[in-house]
Structure formats: C-alpha cells, structure tokens
Design an enzyme around this catalytic site. Structure first.
Site, mmCIF file in Angstrom:
data_model
loop_
_atom_site.group_PDB
_atom_site.id
_atom_site.type_symbol
_atom_site.label_atom_id
_atom_site.label_comp_id
_atom_site.label_asym_id
_atom_site.label_seq_id
_atom_site.Cartn_x
_atom_site.Cartn_y
_atom_site.Cartn_z
ATOM 1 N N CYS A 144 -1.847 -3.751 -7.385
ATOM 2 C CA CYS A 144 -2.286 -2.380 -7.137
ATOM 3 C C CYS A 144 -2.625 -1.653 -8.441
ATOM 4 C CB CYS A 144 -1.202 -1.621 -6.376
ATOM 5 S SG CYS A 144 -0.925 -2.341 -4.752
ATOM 6 N N CYS A 163 -5.967 -3.152 -4.019
ATOM 7 C CA CYS A 163 -5.051 -2.140 -3.502
ATOM 8 C C CYS A 163 -4.847 -0.997 -4.484
ATOM 9 C CB CYS A 163 -3.782 -2.861 -3.074
ATOM 10 S SG CYS A 163 -2.289 -2.496 -3.895
#
Ligand code: DVN
Length: 274
Positions: A99, A180
């Site tokens: 992420c 992400c």
C-alpha cells in the site's frame, strides 16, 4: 569446322559448370549468413539468468517458479501464447499489495527506474520478483520442442499473442490488481498524449485499479524544458474519467531535474520529491 564447333561446345559446358558452382556457393553463403543473423531459433541459456536473478529474492522456490514460467510457452506456436498461459506463473509468485508504494509509468522508463534504484520509496513492476527476473529478456518456444529459445522469437508487434508481450500484459494486470492505498503513476509531459490508449498503463493497468483497494491515483507528469503536455491535457481528462468510481485523482507537473536531484540526495525523505 567440326573441331571449332566441339571447342565452342566445350567452352559453353565449362561456363555452365562455373556458373553452377558459383550459384551453389552463393546459396550456401546466404544461408549461413541468415542463420548467423538469427533467422534460426537458437537455444541460449535463459535459465541461469532467470534463476540467479530469482535467488536475489529470498524465500522463494525458484525452480518451481521456473517450471511455472516454462509451461506457459514451451512446445507452443510462439504466436499463440495467450495471456492466461501465465496464470500458473502469477500464482507461483504472486504480487504483494504494497500500500502507498506502487508506482506505474508510461514512456518514462528510465527516469522511473533511476528513481526507484536510488530511493527505496516506491515499487514498480520491474522491482518485483517476476518483473526483475524477466526485464529485458526475450524468449519463446517451438511446437514439438521442449526447449526455450532466445533468438528468432517474434517481436513485440509481429503478433499479438507472443510469449513476451503476453507475459508483460498478464503481469501488469496482476500488479495493478494488487495496487492499494495511494497509487502513483509517472507520465511523460514531453509528448502530446501522456495517457495513450495503446499503452499498457492505459489499456490494462488503469482498468484493473479497484476502488476497494486503491484510494488515490497521483499522476506525476514529468516535464523537461520542452513541455508539450500539462495537467490540463485532454488525455489526462480521459484518464480521470476511466478510473473506478471512488478513486481520487490528482495531477502534478514535476520537472525531471527535480526528480533526479531528489533521487540523488540521500537526506531527502521519501515523499518530498514532488
Ligand atoms: O506501468 C508500467 C509497468 O507496470 C509495465 O508493465 O507497464 C507499464 C508501462 O507500459 P506502457 O504504458 O506501455 O509504457 P511504454 O513506455 O509505452 O512501454 C513500456 C515498455 O513496454 C517498453 O519500454 C517496451 O519494453 P522494452 O523494449 O523497454 O523492454 C515495451 N513495449 C511497449 N510497447 C512496445 C514495447 N516494446 C516494443 N514495441 C512496442 N510497440
């Protein structure tokens, strides 16, 4: 008269023999040149390169990953390898969802990889196991053979379903599916269409960004002294429109010199380069 005629006939035959030998020699030379120039498929050692690059990433069964790689194209017509042929390879070495660290690019390969090599802030596909193992390599198989060839393979545009192109298309899709948090893309502000519909980024990666995982798309439009496109470029409006609903879009114009200077400054923290 008779003698003269026989001599003429002899000379004609000799000329025929010389021309015949010359033609045979020419054919042999052309053939061997052609083979030398790579018109023949040659077996070269891609496996040691694959394995040694793979071993740099610890905790993987590289032989198993090699086997999954090979099964995609070995013993196949090199123009008939579909993207799905690489599904077992992606399953054997899946992309991690990192992420806020995933970086995409289009027509900015050198500046992007120079940046990720020097600063440990972002990860491109080519920094992952599969991307780095296969970066810059060419490979294909042949019907009726269990070998891997590295020459005489179809080029990127020779046929759509060639082993190299199908791999990058499949890997790009999987890498984008894993994206992400805040996702970044470096696009090229020195060309008229930074978001080109035929690019892998536009045709595959953007379509796979999913709002349940990816929250933002930050476009870094890399500019040099010849700015051709800025953030108001029509192709970037298309990009914004194409995003999955829920992904916030942002665009920033950043000089290439600023990115290079920041990459080379070990004191500059991640995230302050633009
Ligand atoms: O986000 C990145 C990364 O994830 C990657 O997998 O896909 C994205 C970049 O692809 P892109 O958007 O198509 O960007 P480019 O700059 O148009 O093309 C990227 C690379 O694909 C090229 O550098 C080529 O690789 P190469 O030759 O340097 O090993 C290759 N490529 C694309 N179109 C090509 C081509 N190679 C030859 N002929 C083409 N028409």
């Amino acid at each position: 008269m008779e003698v003269e005629h026989r001599q003429k006939e002899k000379r004609r035959r000799r000329r025929c023999v010389i021309v015949g030998v010359a033609v045979v020699l020419l054919v042999i030379t052309v053939l061997s040149l052609g083979l030398g120039l790579g018109l023949r498929r040659e077996k070269h050692q891609i496996k040691p390169v694959f394995l040694s690059r793979c071993e740099k990433f610890s905790g993987n069964n590289c032989q198993k990953i090699w086997d999954a790689f090979q099964q995609a194209y070995v013993n196949q017509d090199p123009c008939k390898v579909p993207v799905e042929a690489y599904d077992p390879l992606i399953a054997a070495a899946p992309f991690k969802s990192e992420c806020n660290r995933m970086l995409f690019w289009s027509k900015t390969k050198d500046v992007v990889h120079d940046f990720t090599e020097k600063k440990d802030c972002f990860i491109t596909l080519e920094d992952t196991l599969l991307g780095s193992v296969l970066d810059g390599l060419t490979w294909c198989g042949k019907e009726g053979s269990s070998d891997t060839f590295t020459t005489g393979c179809p080029g990127w545009t020779d046929c759509e379903n060639n082993p190299v192109r199908s791999f990058w298309n499949r890997a790009s899709a999987a890498f984008a599916e894993a994206a992400c948090g805040a996702v970044t893309v470096m696009l090229n502000g020195s060309i008229a269409t930074p978001f080109h519909p035929a690019s892998i980024f536009a045709s595959i990666e953007v379509k796979k960004l999913n709002a349940t995982r990816a929250k933002n798309l930050n476009v870094v439009l890399v500019t040099d002294e010849h700015i051709v496109a800025n953030c108001t470029n029509p192709s970037l409006k298309d990009l914004k429109k194409e995003l999955d609903k829920g992904i916030k879009y942002n665009c920033e114009e950043v000089p290439q010199s600023q990115i290079e200077a920041c990459a080379s400054n070990p004191m500059a923290p991640c995230g302050t380069c633009w």
